[in-house]
Design a protein around this motif. Structure first.
Motif, mmCIF file in Angstrom:
data_model
loop_
_atom_site.group_PDB
_atom_site.id
_atom_site.type_symbol
_atom_site.label_atom_id
_atom_site.label_comp_id
_atom_site.label_asym_id
_atom_site.label_seq_id
_atom_site.Cartn_x
_atom_site.Cartn_y
_atom_site.Cartn_z
ATOM 1 N N VAL A 19 0.871 -1.173 0.000
ATOM 2 C CA VAL A 19 0.000 0.000 0.000
ATOM 3 C C VAL A 19 0.904 1.218 0.000
ATOM 4 C CG1 VAL A 19 -1.705 1.299 1.325
ATOM 5 C CG2 VAL A 19 -1.819 -1.174 1.273
ATOM 6 N N THR A 27 -8.162 -0.153 3.120
ATOM 7 C CA THR A 27 -7.805 -0.043 4.537
ATOM 8 C C THR A 27 -8.819 0.826 5.267
ATOM 9 O OG1 THR A 27 -6.451 1.912 4.200
ATOM 10 C CG2 THR A 27 -5.358 -0.228 3.968
ATOM 11 N N GLN A 82 -7.330 3.765 1.944
ATOM 12 C CA GLN A 82 -6.289 3.559 0.938
ATOM 13 C C GLN A 82 -6.485 2.192 0.298
ATOM 14 O OE1 GLN A 82 -3.971 5.857 0.098
ATOM 15 N NE2 GLN A 82 -3.333 4.511 -1.533
ATOM 16 N N SER A 102 -5.317 -1.120 -2.039
ATOM 17 C CA SER A 102 -4.073 -1.865 -2.186
ATOM 18 C C SER A 102 -3.412 -1.536 -3.516
ATOM 19 C CB SER A 102 -4.350 -3.366 -2.112
ATOM 20 O OG SER A 102 -5.251 -3.750 -3.128
#
Length: 175
Positions: free
Chosen positions: A80, A107, A111, A113
């Motif tokens: 990430v 996440t 965010q 991946s």
């Protein structure tokens, strides 16, 4: 003889095509970011929740976190990019993984991946540069003189003597 590709119509159409291409390339990263935001929202709603551990943090051109997580008895590793948040090795983060592709997740700090949108961002920069050159080039092709002709000069005042007297008052008759 005028070559067909150098005629004013083809040059103008080429300028228009450059402006359209530059605008499309500039629009692409904005559209991609909107689609990625929608995908992150969908993953949070329909994805499989899991806990991931940051096992490494690498800095090359940009800083990247490497995450390790377990889903359905299998261990996955994914990276990430550190865009908004950059955690240290050993920190835990909540993720929601795509059931069809466990390597695809979002996440808890929104965010996704991998490194998504880099190519589109580069193409957007290219589109901006194209527009910087194409818009003035297209505007130079517009015949403003034909559409907005200059006003004709005022009619000349007949001279009656060796001197011309300018006054803001009109004459009331012959002198």
């Amino acid at each position: 003889m005028i070559t067909p590709l150098r005629s004013p119509v083809w040059v103008t159409l080429g300028c228009v095509a450059l402006v359209v291409a530059g605008g499309a390339l500039l629009w692409l990263p904005f559209h991609t970011q909107s689609a990625l935001d929608d995908w992150g929202t969908e993953l949070r709603a329909t994805g499989m929740p899991a806990r991931a551990v940051v096992y490494d943090r690498v800095t090359k051109r940009k800083t990247t976190m490497h995450l390790r997580y377990e889903l359905a008895g299998r261990t996955y590793e994914q990276e990430v990019g550190c865009v908004q948040v950059c955690l240290s090795a050993g920190d835990e983060v909540s993720i929601w993984a795509n059931p069809a592709d466990p390597g695809d997740f979002v996440t808890d700090f929104e965010q996704l991946s991998g490194h998504r949108g880099r190519v589109q961002g580069g193409l957007g920069a290219v589109g901006f540069v194209i527009l910087i050159f194409a818009v003035p080039l297209l505007l130079s092709r517009v015949p403003f003189g034909r559409w907005f002709p200059r006003r004709s000069p005022a009619a000349p005042v007949p001279r009656t003597g060796p001197y011309r007297i300018r006054s803001k008052y009109k004459r009331s008759g012959p002198r």
